[in-house]
Write a protein that holds these residues in place. Structure first.
Motif, PDB file in Angstrom:
ATOM      1  N   ALA A  53       6.868  -7.696  -0.635  1.00 51.71           N
ATOM      2  CA  ALA A  53       5.884  -8.767  -0.856  1.00 51.71           C
ATOM      3  C   ALA A  53       4.477  -8.213  -0.675  1.00 51.71           C
ATOM      4  CB  ALA A  53       6.116  -9.899   0.148  1.00 51.71           C
ATOM      5  N   GLU A  54       3.592  -8.533  -1.610  1.00 51.43           N
ATOM      6  CA  GLU A  54       2.217  -8.031  -1.544  1.00 51.43           C
ATOM      7  C   GLU A  54       1.256  -9.200  -1.747  1.00 51.43           C
ATOM      8  OE1 GLU A  54       0.188  -5.352  -0.915  1.00 51.43           O
ATOM      9  OE2 GLU A  54      -1.397  -6.737  -1.548  1.00 51.43           O
ATOM     10  N   ALA A  55       0.255  -9.281  -0.882  1.00 59.48           N
ATOM     11  CA  ALA A  55      -0.693 -10.395  -0.937  1.00 59.48           C
ATOM     12  C   ALA A  55      -1.513 -10.386  -2.222  1.00 59.48           C
ATOM     13  CB  ALA A  55      -1.621 -10.317   0.275  1.00 59.48           C
ATOM     14  N   GLN A  56      -1.892  -9.189  -2.678  1.00 55.53           N
ATOM     15  CA  GLN A  56      -2.783  -9.121  -3.840  1.00 55.53           C
ATOM     16  C   GLN A  56      -1.989  -9.118  -5.153  1.00 55.53           C
ATOM     17  OE1 GLN A  56      -5.933  -6.123  -3.426  1.00 55.53           O
ATOM     18  NE2 GLN A  56      -5.196  -5.853  -1.333  1.00 55.53           N
ATOM     19  N   THR A  57      -2.706  -9.362  -6.247  1.00 57.90           N
ATOM     20  CA  THR A  57      -2.020  -9.342  -7.543  1.00 57.90           C
ATOM     21  C   THR A  57      -1.706  -7.901  -7.960  1.00 57.90           C
ATOM     22  OG1 THR A  57      -4.192  -9.470  -8.517  1.00 57.90           O
ATOM     23  CG2 THR A  57      -2.916 -11.506  -8.498  1.00 57.90           C
ATOM     24  N   GLY A  60       0.872  -1.182   0.000  1.00 61.52           N
ATOM     25  CA  GLY A  60       0.000   0.000   0.000  1.00 61.52           C
ATOM     26  C   GLY A  60       0.902   1.224   0.000  1.00 61.52           C
ATOM     27  N   PRO A  61       0.329   2.411   0.230  1.00 56.19           N
ATOM     28  CA  PRO A  61       1.164   3.610   0.204  1.00 56.19           C
ATOM     29  C   PRO A  61       2.343   3.562   1.181  1.00 56.19           C
ATOM     30  CG  PRO A  61      -1.109   4.122   0.872  1.00 56.19           C
ATOM     31  CD  PRO A  61      -1.095   2.709   0.398  1.00 56.19           C
ATOM     32  N   ALA A  62       2.145   2.979   2.367  1.00 51.73           N
ATOM     33  CA  ALA A  62       3.242   2.931   3.344  1.00 51.73           C
ATOM     34  C   ALA A  62       4.352   2.007   2.859  1.00 51.73           C
ATOM     35  CB  ALA A  62       2.712   2.472   4.695  1.00 51.73           C
ATOM     36  N   GLY A  63       3.979   0.786   2.448  1.00 51.70           N
ATOM     37  CA  GLY A  63       4.983  -0.181   2.020  1.00 51.70           C
ATOM     38  C   GLY A  63       5.687   0.251   0.744  1.00 51.70           C
ATOM     39  N   GLY A 108      -2.557  -1.238  -2.514  1.00 52.57           N
ATOM     40  CA  GLY A 108      -3.399  -1.290  -1.318  1.00 52.57           C
ATOM     41  C   GLY A 108      -4.605  -0.378  -1.441  1.00 52.57           C
ATOM     42  N   ARG A 109      -4.812   0.440  -0.432  1.00 48.70           N
ATOM     43  CA  ARG A 109      -6.036   1.247  -0.387  1.00 48.70           C
ATOM     44  C   ARG A 109      -6.108   2.265  -1.517  1.00 48.70           C
ATOM     45  NH1 ARG A 109      -5.670   5.435   4.660  1.00 48.70           N
ATOM     46  NH2 ARG A 109      -7.375   6.421   3.497  1.00 48.70           N
ATOM     47  N   VAL A 110      -4.956   2.779  -2.007  1.00 49.09           N
ATOM     48  CA  VAL A 110      -5.079   3.789  -3.073  1.00 49.09           C
ATOM     49  C   VAL A 110      -5.573   3.174  -4.370  1.00 49.09           C
ATOM     50  CG1 VAL A 110      -3.551   5.671  -2.343  1.00 49.09           C
ATOM     51  CG2 VAL A 110      -2.607   3.804  -3.646  1.00 49.09           C
ATOM     52  N   GLY A 120       2.434   2.615   8.919  1.00 50.59           N
ATOM     53  CA  GLY A 120       1.233   2.906   8.122  1.00 50.59           C
ATOM     54  C   GLY A 120      -0.063   2.636   8.873  1.00 50.59           C
ATOM     55  N   ASP A 121      -1.092   2.283   8.093  1.00 51.13           N
ATOM     56  CA  ASP A 121      -2.416   2.049   8.666  1.00 51.13           C
ATOM     57  C   ASP A 121      -2.423   0.864   9.628  1.00 51.13           C
ATOM     58  OD1 ASP A 121      -3.529   4.169   7.362  1.00 51.13           O
ATOM     59  OD2 ASP A 121      -4.375   3.005   5.717  1.00 51.13           O
ATOM     60  N   GLY A 122      -1.478  -0.043   9.468  1.00 52.32           N
ATOM     61  CA  GLY A 122      -1.379  -1.185  10.375  1.00 52.32           C
ATOM     62  C   GLY A 122      -1.016  -0.736  11.782  1.00 52.32           C
ATOM     63  N   ARG A 171       1.121 -13.607  -0.174  1.00 52.12           N
ATOM     64  CA  ARG A 171       0.731 -13.304   1.213  1.00 52.12           C
ATOM     65  C   ARG A 171       1.702 -14.018   2.143  1.00 52.12           C
ATOM     66  NH1 ARG A 171      -3.383 -11.262   4.032  1.00 52.12           N
ATOM     67  NH2 ARG A 171      -4.638 -10.913   2.163  1.00 52.12           N
ATOM     68  N   LEU A 172       2.401 -13.281   2.934  1.00 56.99           N
ATOM     69  CA  LEU A 172       3.399 -13.881   3.816  1.00 56.99           C
ATOM     70  C   LEU A 172       2.797 -14.183   5.181  1.00 56.99           C
ATOM     71  CD1 LEU A 172       6.646 -11.790   3.155  1.00 56.99           C
ATOM     72  CD2 LEU A 172       5.746 -13.734   1.891  1.00 56.99           C
ATOM     73  N   ASP A 173       3.172 -15.349   5.724  1.00 60.53           N
ATOM     74  CA  ASP A 173       2.845 -15.606   7.122  1.00 60.53           C
ATOM     75  C   ASP A 173       4.145 -15.554   7.914  1.00 60.53           C
ATOM     76  OD1 ASP A 173       4.099 -17.953   6.545  1.00 60.53           O
ATOM     77  OD2 ASP A 173       2.260 -19.157   6.467  1.00 60.53           O
TER      78      ASP A 173
HETATM   79  P1  ADP Z   1      -1.121   1.464   4.161  1.00 58.64           P
HETATM   80  O1  ADP Z   1      -2.015   2.643   3.928  1.00 58.64           O
HETATM   81  O2  ADP Z   1      -0.625   1.378   5.555  1.00 58.64           O
HETATM   82  O3  ADP Z   1      -0.054   1.326   3.136  1.00 58.64           O
HETATM   83  P2  ADP Z   1      -2.930  -0.429   2.805  1.00 58.64           P
HETATM   84  O4  ADP Z   1      -4.121  -1.076   3.421  1.00 58.64           O
HETATM   85  O5  ADP Z   1      -3.133   0.541   1.709  1.00 58.64           O
HETATM   86  O6  ADP Z   1      -2.090   0.174   4.032  1.00 58.64           O
HETATM   87  O7  ADP Z   1      -1.966  -1.518   2.241  1.00 58.64           O
HETATM   88  C1  ADP Z   1      -1.633  -2.689   2.941  1.00 58.64           C
HETATM   89  C2  ADP Z   1      -1.251  -3.737   1.928  1.00 58.64           C
HETATM   90  O8  ADP Z   1      -0.694  -4.833   2.614  1.00 58.64           O
HETATM   91  C3  ADP Z   1      -2.432  -4.260   1.122  1.00 58.64           C
HETATM   92  O9  ADP Z   1      -2.155  -4.153  -0.265  1.00 58.64           O
HETATM   93  C4  ADP Z   1      -2.538  -5.737   1.547  1.00 58.64           C
HETATM   94  O10 ADP Z   1      -2.947  -6.570   0.489  1.00 58.64           O
HETATM   95  C5  ADP Z   1      -1.118  -6.038   1.960  1.00 58.64           C
HETATM   96  N1  ADP Z   1      -0.970  -7.132   2.931  1.00 58.64           N
HETATM   97  C6  ADP Z   1      -1.685  -7.305   4.075  1.00 58.64           C
HETATM   98  N2  ADP Z   1      -1.270  -8.419   4.714  1.00 58.64           N
HETATM   99  C7  ADP Z   1      -0.272  -8.957   3.973  1.00 58.64           C
HETATM  100  C8  ADP Z   1       0.582 -10.089   4.110  1.00 58.64           C
HETATM  101  N3  ADP Z   1       0.484 -10.899   5.146  1.00 58.64           N
HETATM  102  N4  ADP Z   1       1.508 -10.322   3.154  1.00 58.64           N
HETATM  103  C9  ADP Z   1       1.648  -9.471   2.106  1.00 58.64           C
HETATM  104  N5  ADP Z   1       0.856  -8.399   1.930  1.00 58.64           N
HETATM  105  C10 ADP Z   1      -0.075  -8.130   2.834  1.00 58.64           C
END
Ligand code: ADP
Ligand code: SF4
Length: 694
Positions: A416-420, A396-399, A424-426, A651-653, A462-464
């Protein structure tokens, strides 16, 4: 940064331009804009403006600069030239600007009915006695100016102009718009005077004419005199009063800085107003004067800038927000680095912070406002402190910002990003109606990362906790974002509402993924319950209307989207919602949902009522996605035993909030890697002596 050559097509943007007795080195002009720094934070202001001059802006101006204590905008820290003690503070700025060969401009300002004078307790002057219009809504009126008061005001103007000379400014403004005092004199409805300063257009323009002439007499041997003036957005009649009065003084100043007479348009959010939106009005003015003209239009495209100059709409490219999002736009064009330009997204978070009385910040440019306090450069980062590797989780924007800045510093980075899809939110929010430009937050960072061979990006991963430990990076940055909650907990409610588990409670996260609440065979009606108070509820309602879903918006606030007032979005949102038939119910909190209707309560009387609907969508607050972070914390020992050195949640986390805050936290974690705690914890108080009058 590597530099190349400028494309000769852009040469017209780099031609010097004579403005009265001074010469601008190029056509890039940072118009006066608020900063939340002013007299209170002069070092911060000087460093911020100096950075823009370093980035190539040929003219860099102050914010509104008060000429007298009876124009005091407390709690908003404007600049000031009230007395000689102010000169040294503004000299910090002119020195910083001159160091890079740019001209420094000062916007001399008298507020009138828009200042409350909370600090000085002086009465504010007005053409007549009228109610105060500052945001505080004080029960207070202006003092109707006598002819002696007019002479006094002119004296204050000239005393401030003399101090501007001493502070070493090159351009001195007469500020005649934005509903401040001089603007009120121009208005046929506000100015109801019967003397030589009221009545006919000639009389109403007299005070401005006199101040221009006297300012020229005071500073004209060394400084250019600029006038900021506003005109109607759509000029369909040459007899318009403002156009007619412009014609009377068209040749008086050395430069015209033109805005439109509608702040929702001039400073409009990109949701409602696009690049170069003022150009028809500005072109009209340009045709009426032989003097140079500058105007803003949230210009971020070098080609649009070029066409403004070549087609003769204006002589200089005025910018506030684009110069905040990227202080180095001119240099980037000059050195052929066009794809490095970090374009403003038009979110107005910069403006919002000034209007909160705090130093401005920017969604796109995390260094904005930190040039002095933290010593952050807008186009350079320090080299890595060691050959170490960083795993960033979440794009997302933070990462994205963390990975990009860490990569620029030279670390080996895995993102690493979970989605394709990254972003993230943007990425999700940029699909909402009007929000397309917000994707620039993602796209600029992806573009920069693509140039960095030391950053490897893994979408769809998606990382664990086991995967993180297996990857054995020395540093881990967790940027996993946050998720909108469905239980109604927010500011008004502290616990979940009754019925929050019902299947007809539809999560806003589903809409952000492209799913819609629909009822088979009939029109769907959704209640959105807003206790977030920013843009999301209005944006989701507009999205649902595109799908022909009926929407009722309920909020415990007195007005929908209270915080979006600060970003100049509230007006546009409300207009769009009402046009599309969305019903807005205010001052009502959510009590319960029974699958068919919501029970709500008046925040004043506690009287309950019900509203029927097919679905309920609470938009109130977010829950941080911190599961991975907590799991990692529990495995600290294993992480350290495998050579791990640091772990951070950003970030948002960590704290769900503005996109600007997420970008900032990504930048900060990347800048600070390798710093000691003492180096990180700068308090950065602006210790410049504050004058007696402030
Ligand atoms: P921020 O605004 O803090 O950047 P976002 O919600 O926009 O937060 O982005 C968080 C990103 O992290 C999302 O794209 C989400 O898919 C990704 N994400 C969340 N959990 C995991 C994970 N375990 N492994 C990889 N990516 C992850
Ligand atoms: Fe542009 Fe938003 Fe930055 Fe302001 S905060 S300059 S509107 S990107």
């Amino acid at each position: 940064m590597e530099t190349g050559k400028r494309d000769p097509r852009y040469d017209p943007l780099f031609e010097p331009l004579k403005i009265g007795p001074v010469t601008a080195p190029n056509r890039f002009y940072q118009v006066p804009h608020c900063s939340g720094m002013g007299y209170r934070r002069p070092q911060m202001m000087a460093a911020m403006r100096g950075m823009k001059a370093e980035g190539g802006w040929g003219v860099v101006c102050t914010e509104y600069c008060s000429i007298h204590p009876s124009s005091d905008d407390m709690p908003y820290p404007h600049a000031s030239l009230w007395d000689d003690s102010d000169i040294a503070k503004l000299r910090l700025m002119t020195d910083a600007v001159h160091e890079h060969g740019a001209l420094a401009g000062v916007e001399l300002w008298y507020g009138g009915r828009s200042t409350v004078n909370l600090y000085t307790r002086e009465p504010a002057f007005g053409p007549n006695s009228l109610p105060n219009t500052a945001k505080e809504g004080m029960p207070l009126q202006t003092k109707a100016m006598t002819i002696e008061d007019i002479d006094t005001l002119k004296g204050w103007y000239q005393a401030a102009a003399e101090r501007a000379l001493e502070a070493n400014f090159d351009i001195v403004y007469v500020y005649a718009n934005h509903e401040y005092l001089l603007h009120d004199f121009l208005s046929p409805t506000i100015n109801s005077r019967q003397d030589q300063y009221g009545g006919s257009a000639e009389n109403r323009v007299r005070l401005i004419r006199e101040i221009i002439e006297e300012t020229r007499a005071t500073v004209g041997h060394r400084c250019a005199v600029a006038v900021r003036y506003s005109i109607p957005r759509e000029i369909d009649n040459d007899k318009d009063e403002l156009i007619k009065m412009f014609g009377m003084i068209a040749e008086l100043p050395d430069l015209w800085d033109i805005t439109v007479n509608d702040y929702n348009w001039e400073m409009g959010s990109s949701r409602f107003v696009k690049e170069a939106s003022n150009q028809d009005a500005v072109a009209k003015i340009k045709s009426m004067t032989s003097k140079p003209v500058v105007s803003v239009g949230r210009f971020t495209s070098p080609d649009t800038m070029l066409s403004q100059i070549k087609s003769g709409v204006q002589d200089l490219i005025g910018a506030a927000r684009p110069s905040i999002a990227d202080p180095f736009i001119p240099q980037k064009i000059n050195h052929g680095r066009l794809d490095d330009i970090r374009e403003c997204i038009g979110c107005n978070v910069c403006y919002a912070h000034d209007s909160l009385g705090s130093p401005l910040r920017c969604t796109q440019n995390p260094t904005m406002g930190e040039e002095w306090r933290r010593g952050w450069h807008a186009d350079q980062v320090p080299e890595r402190h060691a050959d170490e590797s960083v795993l960033v989780i979440g794009a997302g924007p933070a990462g994205l910002e963390a990975a990009c800045t860490l990569g620029q510093r030279g670390y080996q980075v895995t993102l690493a990003e979970a989605q394709t899809r990254l972003g993230g939110r943007v990425t999700a929010e940029s699909q909402l109606p009007g929000f397309a430009e917000w994707a620039r937050v993602r796209d600029w960072r992806m573009g920069q990362i693509a140039k960095l061979p030391n950053v490897n990006v893994y979408p769809d991963n998606r990382l664990d906790v086991e995967a993180v430990l297996e990857l054995e990076h020395q540093h881990v940055v967790v940027a996993t974002g946050a998720t909108w909650r469905d239980d109604g907990v927010g500011r008004w409610r502290e616990t979940a509402f009754e019925g929050s588990e019902d299947p007809a409670v539809f999560s806003v996260e589903r809409v952000l993924k492209g799913e819609f609440p629909k009822t088979e065979g009939s029109n769907t009606h959704v209640i959105i319950y807003d206790d977030d108070h920013y843009y999301m509820s209005a944006a989701i309602a507009l999205k649902l209307r595109e799908e022909n879903i009926a929407v009722t918006l309920i909020t415990p606030a007195g007005r929908l989207g209270e915080w979006s007032y600060h970003t100049q979005e509230q007006y546009g949102s409300m207009t769009a919602l009402l046009e599309l038939g969305v019903k807005v119910v205010t001052n009502q909190g959510l009590i319960s949902w029974n699958g068919l209707a919501a029970t709500i309560e008046c925040v004043f009387s506690e009287v309950e009522s019900t509203i029927e609907a097919d679905y309920l969508m609470p938009i109130t607050a977010k829950l941080p996605n911190d599961d991975l972070w907590l799991a990692l914390q529990s495995k600290q020992d294993e992480f350290l035993s495998k050579g791990g050195l640091s772990m951070q949640l950003i970030g948002d986390g960590l704290t769900p909030g503005l996109i600007a805050a997420a970008v900032y936290s990504g930048h900060k974690v990347a800048r600070e890697l390798g710093l000691t705690d003492a180096e990180k914890n700068q308090t950065g108080r602006d210790t410049t002596t504050v004058s007696f009058t402030h």
